[in-house]
Enzyme design. Structure first.
Site, PDB file in Angstrom:
ATOM      1  N   CYS A   1     -35.551 -12.997   8.270  1.00 40.17           N
ATOM      2  CA  CYS A   1     -34.531 -13.921   8.801  1.00 40.17           C
ATOM      3  C   CYS A   1     -34.453 -15.221   8.005  1.00 40.17           C
ATOM      4  O   CYS A   1     -33.480 -15.964   8.113  1.00 40.17           O
ATOM      5  CB  CYS A   1     -34.788 -14.208  10.275  1.00 40.17           C
ATOM      6  SG  CYS A   1     -34.668 -12.739  11.293  1.00 40.17           S
TER       7      CYS A   1
ATOM      8  N   HIS B   1     -31.037 -20.923  12.420  1.00 41.93           N
ATOM      9  CA  HIS B   1     -31.085 -19.467  12.520  1.00 41.93           C
ATOM     10  C   HIS B   1     -30.717 -19.072  13.950  1.00 41.93           C
ATOM     11  O   HIS B   1     -31.135 -19.716  14.914  1.00 41.93           O
ATOM     12  CB  HIS B   1     -32.492 -18.982  12.175  1.00 41.93           C
ATOM     13  CG  HIS B   1     -32.688 -17.508  12.390  1.00 41.93           C
ATOM     14  ND1 HIS B   1     -31.771 -16.578  11.950  1.00 41.93           N
ATOM     15  CD2 HIS B   1     -33.673 -16.811  13.019  1.00 41.93           C
ATOM     16  CE1 HIS B   1     -32.196 -15.375  12.281  1.00 41.93           C
ATOM     17  NE2 HIS B   1     -33.340 -15.487  12.942  1.00 41.93           N
TER      18      HIS B   1
ATOM     19  N   ASN C   1     -28.633 -11.755  16.388  1.00 43.68           N
ATOM     20  CA  ASN C   1     -29.464 -12.171  15.254  1.00 43.68           C
ATOM     21  C   ASN C   1     -29.117 -11.304  14.043  1.00 43.68           C
ATOM     22  O   ASN C   1     -29.461 -10.125  14.006  1.00 43.68           O
ATOM     23  CB  ASN C   1     -30.943 -12.016  15.641  1.00 43.68           C
ATOM     24  CG  ASN C   1     -31.888 -12.415  14.524  1.00 43.68           C
ATOM     25  OD1 ASN C   1     -31.460 -12.645  13.391  1.00 43.68           O
ATOM     26  ND2 ASN C   1     -33.171 -12.482  14.834  1.00 43.68           N
TER      27      ASN C   1
HETATM   28  O1  UT7 Z   1     -35.497 -13.872  14.123  1.00 42.49           O
HETATM   29  C1  UT7 Z   1     -36.762 -13.331  13.983  1.00 42.49           C
HETATM   30  C2  UT7 Z   1     -37.678 -13.883  14.955  1.00 42.49           C
HETATM   31  N1  UT7 Z   1     -37.468 -13.340  16.262  1.00 42.49           N
HETATM   32  C3  UT7 Z   1     -37.290 -14.170  17.262  1.00 42.49           C
HETATM   33  O2  UT7 Z   1     -37.185 -15.363  17.072  1.00 42.49           O
HETATM   34  C4  UT7 Z   1     -37.334 -13.594  18.669  1.00 42.49           C
HETATM   35  C5  UT7 Z   1     -38.206 -14.456  19.513  1.00 42.49           C
HETATM   36  N2  UT7 Z   1     -38.382 -13.945  20.872  1.00 42.49           N
HETATM   37  C6  UT7 Z   1     -37.392 -13.975  21.795  1.00 42.49           C
HETATM   38  O3  UT7 Z   1     -36.255 -14.318  21.522  1.00 42.49           O
HETATM   39  C7  UT7 Z   1     -37.764 -13.629  23.223  1.00 42.49           C
HETATM   40  O4  UT7 Z   1     -39.164 -13.611  23.341  1.00 42.49           O
HETATM   41  C8  UT7 Z   1     -37.177 -12.282  23.721  1.00 42.49           C
HETATM   42  C9  UT7 Z   1     -35.696 -12.440  23.941  1.00 42.49           C
HETATM   43  C10 UT7 Z   1     -37.452 -11.191  22.720  1.00 42.49           C
HETATM   44  C11 UT7 Z   1     -37.809 -11.907  25.057  1.00 42.49           C
HETATM   45  O5  UT7 Z   1     -37.611 -12.944  26.010  1.00 42.49           O
HETATM   46  P1  UT7 Z   1     -38.863 -13.490  26.867  1.00 42.49           P
HETATM   47  O6  UT7 Z   1     -38.315 -14.474  27.795  1.00 42.49           O
HETATM   48  O7  UT7 Z   1     -39.900 -13.952  25.903  1.00 42.49           O
HETATM   49  O8  UT7 Z   1     -39.305 -12.216  27.659  1.00 42.49           O
HETATM   50  P2  UT7 Z   1     -40.705 -11.456  27.632  1.00 42.49           P
HETATM   51  O9  UT7 Z   1     -40.936 -10.756  26.350  1.00 42.49           O
HETATM   52  O10 UT7 Z   1     -41.773 -12.392  28.125  1.00 42.49           O
HETATM   53  O11 UT7 Z   1     -40.458 -10.377  28.755  1.00 42.49           O
HETATM   54  C12 UT7 Z   1     -40.151 -10.744  30.111  1.00 42.49           C
HETATM   55  C13 UT7 Z   1     -39.776  -9.481  30.870  1.00 42.49           C
HETATM   56  C14 UT7 Z   1     -40.742  -8.321  30.638  1.00 42.49           C
HETATM   57  O12 UT7 Z   1     -40.870  -7.612  31.860  1.00 42.49           O
HETATM   58  P3  UT7 Z   1     -42.164  -7.811  32.783  1.00 42.49           P
HETATM   59  O13 UT7 Z   1     -43.327  -7.394  31.912  1.00 42.49           O
HETATM   60  O14 UT7 Z   1     -42.183  -9.257  33.167  1.00 42.49           O
HETATM   61  O15 UT7 Z   1     -41.900  -6.885  33.931  1.00 42.49           O
HETATM   62  C15 UT7 Z   1     -40.006  -7.450  29.645  1.00 42.49           C
HETATM   63  O16 UT7 Z   1     -40.369  -6.091  29.733  1.00 42.49           O
HETATM   64  O17 UT7 Z   1     -38.482  -9.023  30.425  1.00 42.49           O
HETATM   65  C16 UT7 Z   1     -38.588  -7.637  30.093  1.00 42.49           C
HETATM   66  N3  UT7 Z   1     -37.593  -7.340  29.064  1.00 42.49           N
HETATM   67  C17 UT7 Z   1     -36.325  -7.012  29.344  1.00 42.49           C
HETATM   68  N4  UT7 Z   1     -35.671  -6.874  30.510  1.00 42.49           N
HETATM   69  C18 UT7 Z   1     -34.375  -6.534  30.454  1.00 42.49           C
HETATM   70  C19 UT7 Z   1     -37.762  -7.367  27.715  1.00 42.49           C
HETATM   71  N5  UT7 Z   1     -36.605  -7.031  27.108  1.00 42.49           N
HETATM   72  C20 UT7 Z   1     -35.704  -6.810  28.102  1.00 42.49           C
HETATM   73  C21 UT7 Z   1     -34.351  -6.447  28.113  1.00 42.49           C
HETATM   74  N6  UT7 Z   1     -33.724  -6.330  29.300  1.00 42.49           N
HETATM   75  N7  UT7 Z   1     -33.648  -6.245  26.981  1.00 42.49           N
END
Ligand code: UT7
Length: 322
Positions: free
Chosen positions: A113, A249, A279
């Site tokens: 990225c 980004h 992204n």
């Molecule tokens: O550009 C390259 C670098 N990449 C990034 O900068 C990405 C950085 N990370 C993020 O943008 C975020 O961490 C995400 C959008 C990927 C995830 O958001 P989050 O608020 O950090 O969620 P999380 O990973 O802590 O997950 C929270 C919950 C989990 O469920 P439980 O374990 O609490 O029951 C996940 O399984 O959300 C769940 N989850 C989803 N639910 C619905 C993860 N993906 C999804 C989804 N839809 N697509």
């Protein structure tokens, strides 16, 4: 000393739009979750018959047109991409041939990225060393080809696209400074496993899928981007108030908001395209830049802070007087 100034910009997106609602038909997610946690509403996804170089070529032609520069007069082509059409020749060499850009040096840089910021940083150093008068810098990726469409933690995040800038030598900046960093120790948090991309739409046997510990990546990204903002301002003896536009980004609107807070900038001075593009990896910063130039928000003479963070980990910034 010779500085590069931005003479023109361009961008390109695949035609096909995939909405959050469409993704919710195949994985356990919802439009509400994706919007709330990422700010993404839709993304453009490339067709089987098209390639990264097709997107790069359209973005490059738009940038060359807006700069009114003949590709035959280019002295350098640098393409930031992690999804080249072939392992070799590089996307930059393929692009050079398609544009009829003579025999100038042409090469890819791979910084995921941060690919465009890395490409811009490398090009800037060519200008400062002298001998380069005109350069084409592109960020282009088809990250959709590195996605496991059954993994809701990654497949909702990415889209495809390309953005380009044409740089021209000038006595005054221009690109004032670029700042590039990497820390390979973070590989376990974000990587592609398995095979290697093999041409448009084809992945070598075994698959090649993005694996991400999203929440951990999020925290490091926020911390790191805060640091690079300070580094960039200090290097130019500038303060937060000197920045007209933050062009970040586009991975997650919450990361963008955190960086804007750090700069004390209201969101109406931040270019945000993540809702429409998702992204787009190396394409995200030049796509946002081109969008804001074409819609008239970014004006000549203004100071722009470009920044990105991605797999590697890599991160970087550029301070630009447009
Ligand atoms: O550009 C390259 C670098 N990449 C990034 O900068 C990405 C950085 N990370 C993020 O943008 C975020 O961490 C995400 C959008 C990927 C995830 O958001 P989050 O608020 O950090 O969620 P999380 O990973 O802590 O997950 C929270 C919950 C989990 O469920 P439980 O374990 O609490 O029951 C996940 O399984 O959300 C769940 N989850 C989803 N639910 C619905 C993860 N993906 C999804 C989804 N839809 N697509």
């Amino acid at each position: 000393m010779s500085y590069p100034r931005i003479a023109g910009t361009g961008s390109s997106l695949p035609e096909r739009i995939v909405t959050n609602a469409e993704l919710a038909e195949s994985v356990d997610t919802s439009d509400a979750w994706i919007r709330e946690r990422t700010g993404i509403g839709q993304r453009h996804i490339i067709d089987e018959a098209e390639s990264t170089c097709d997107l790069a070529e359209r973005a490059a032609r738009n940038a060359l047109d807006s700069a009114r520069i003949d590709p035959a007069t280019l002295d350098l082509i640098v393409v930031g991409t992690t999804t080249p059409d072939r392992i070799y020749p590089s996307t930059a060499c393929r692009l050079q041939a398609r544009l009829g850009a003579g025999e100038c040096p042409a090469f890819d840089v791979q910084a995921v990225c941060t690919g465009f910021i890395y490409a811009l940083g490398v090009a800037e150093k060519f200008f400062r060393a002298g001998g380069v008068g005109r350069a084409l810098v592109v960020g282009a990726d088809t990250h959709s080809r590195l996605l496991d469409w059954s993994d809701r933690g990654t497949c909702v995040l990415f889209g495809d696209g390309a953005g380009a800038v044409v740089l021209e030598a000038s006595d005054s900046p221009g690109v004032m400074s670029t700042h590039l960093h990497a820390d390979g120790r973070y590989e376990p948090l974000l990587y592609v496993d398995g095979g290697t991309p093999r041409g448009a739409g084809h992945i070598a046997e075994g698959g090649a899928y993005t694996k991400m510990q999203g929440n951990d990546v999020f925290k490091v990204a926020v911390r790191t981007l805060s640091r690079i903002v300070d580094e960039t301002l200090a290097a130019n003896r500038m303060g937060k108030v000197d920045i007209d536009w933050l062009i970040p980004h586009q991975a997650n609107v919450r990361i963008i908001e955190a960086t804007a807070r750090k700069l004390g900038m209201s969101m109406d001075r931040v270019i945000v395209t993540v809702e429409d593009h998702g992204n787009t990896s190396a394409a995200s910063v030049p796509l946002a830049l081109d969008t804001a130039i074409r819609d008239g928000r970014v004006q000549r003479g203004q100071v722009l802070l470009l920044e990105a963070f991605g797999g590697g980990f890599t991160w970087g910034s550029a301070l630009v007087r447009y």
